[in-house]
Design a protein around this motif. Sequence first.
Motif, short mmCIF file in Angstrom:
data_model
loop_
_atom_site.label_atom_id
_atom_site.label_comp_id
_atom_site.label_asym_id
_atom_site.label_seq_id
_atom_site.Cartn_x
_atom_site.Cartn_y
_atom_site.Cartn_z
N VAL A 14 61.84 53.91 5.60
CA VAL A 14 61.26 53.90 6.94
C VAL A 14 59.92 53.15 6.93
CG1 VAL A 14 60.33 55.31 8.82
CG2 VAL A 14 62.47 55.95 7.73
N ALA A 15 59.11 53.37 5.91
CA ALA A 15 57.82 52.66 5.81
C ALA A 15 58.04 51.16 5.71
CB ALA A 15 57.01 53.18 4.63
N THR A 16 59.04 50.74 4.94
CA THR A 16 59.35 49.32 4.82
C THR A 16 59.82 48.75 6.16
OG1 THR A 16 59.92 49.61 2.49
CG2 THR A 16 60.79 47.65 3.57
N ALA A 17 60.69 49.49 6.85
CA ALA A 17 61.16 49.04 8.16
C ALA A 17 60.00 48.96 9.15
CB ALA A 17 62.24 50.00 8.69
N LEU A 18 59.10 49.92 9.09
CA LEU A 18 57.94 49.93 9.97
C LEU A 18 57.06 48.71 9.72
CD1 LEU A 18 56.25 51.36 12.12
CD2 LEU A 18 55.23 52.72 10.30
N ALA A 19 56.80 48.40 8.46
CA ALA A 19 55.98 47.24 8.12
C ALA A 19 56.64 45.95 8.61
CB ALA A 19 55.74 47.18 6.61
N ALA A 20 57.96 45.82 8.40
CA ALA A 20 58.67 44.63 8.85
C ALA A 20 58.64 44.52 10.37
CB ALA A 20 60.12 44.67 8.35
N GLU A 21 58.84 45.64 11.05
CA GLU A 21 58.83 45.63 12.52
C GLU A 21 57.45 45.28 13.06
OE1 GLU A 21 60.34 45.36 16.11
OE2 GLU A 21 61.57 45.72 14.34
N LEU A 22 56.40 45.81 12.45
CA LEU A 22 55.05 45.47 12.89
C LEU A 22 54.77 43.98 12.71
CD1 LEU A 22 53.02 48.54 11.61
CD2 LEU A 22 53.49 47.92 13.99
N ALA A 23 55.24 43.39 11.61
CA ALA A 23 55.06 41.96 11.40
C ALA A 23 55.79 41.16 12.48
CB ALA A 23 55.56 41.56 10.01
N GLU A 24 57.00 41.57 12.82
CA GLU A 24 57.76 40.89 13.87
C GLU A 24 57.10 41.08 15.24
OE1 GLU A 24 60.37 38.71 13.93
OE2 GLU A 24 59.88 38.68 11.80
N MET A 25 56.58 42.27 15.50
CA MET A 25 55.91 42.53 16.77
C MET A 25 54.69 41.63 16.92
SD MET A 25 55.96 46.62 17.22
CE MET A 25 57.50 47.51 17.27
N THR A 26 53.98 41.43 15.84
CA THR A 26 52.81 40.56 15.88
C THR A 26 53.22 39.14 16.26
OG1 THR A 26 51.72 41.89 14.21
CG2 THR A 26 50.88 39.68 14.50
N LYS A 27 54.30 38.65 15.65
CA LYS A 27 54.79 37.31 15.98
C LYS A 27 55.25 37.25 17.43
CE LYS A 27 56.52 36.33 11.35
NZ LYS A 27 57.75 36.17 10.54
N ARG A 28 56.01 38.26 17.88
CA ARG A 28 56.52 38.26 19.26
C ARG A 28 55.38 38.34 20.27
NH1 ARG A 28 60.54 41.80 17.16
NH2 ARG A 28 59.45 43.59 18.02
N SER A 29 54.38 39.17 19.99
CA SER A 29 53.30 39.31 20.97
C SER A 29 52.49 38.03 21.08
CB SER A 29 52.40 40.50 20.64
OG SER A 29 51.58 40.24 19.53
N ALA A 30 52.25 37.36 19.95
CA ALA A 30 51.53 36.09 20.00
C ALA A 30 52.34 35.06 20.77
CB ALA A 30 51.25 35.60 18.58
#
Length: 132
Positions: free
Chosen positions: A108-124
């Motif tokens: 779950v921590a790995t999925a959370l880190a990956a999702e946060l990285a993708e969210m950062t890209k999407r929000s930018a």
Amino acid sequence: MAGSHSEASKRKDRVAHIRFSPTEFDALEAAARAAGMTVSAFVRSLSMEGAGVRPFLGEGDRAVLGLLADGMRTIGGNLNQIARAINTGRAPPAIDDIAGSVRDAHGVATALAAELAEMTKRSAAARRGEEI
């Protein structure tokens, strides 16, 4: 009293006046609409992200984070029960249970880190009006 302090901190009673040209405001409204937000919420979110207070999140991002947070809470509860059993001298659960809970937490921590990285890209990209 902690609840009243929390409620007071959520109250939006401060105002910042910002001026836009008609073209800028049209672009702002379009971007807010594309993000599924009001103009006020959109500007507030971007401002808070720029100030380093919180990230710009769309509805889908918030839903995914909520699910991941629920998973982390569940796993945390399991790990707390295991630690309590060990610390009170009761027979520890089977080593497979402990290893499984640790693997779940890691996943779950790995999925959370990956999702946060993708969210950062999407929000930018969303701020720039781009699709990823």
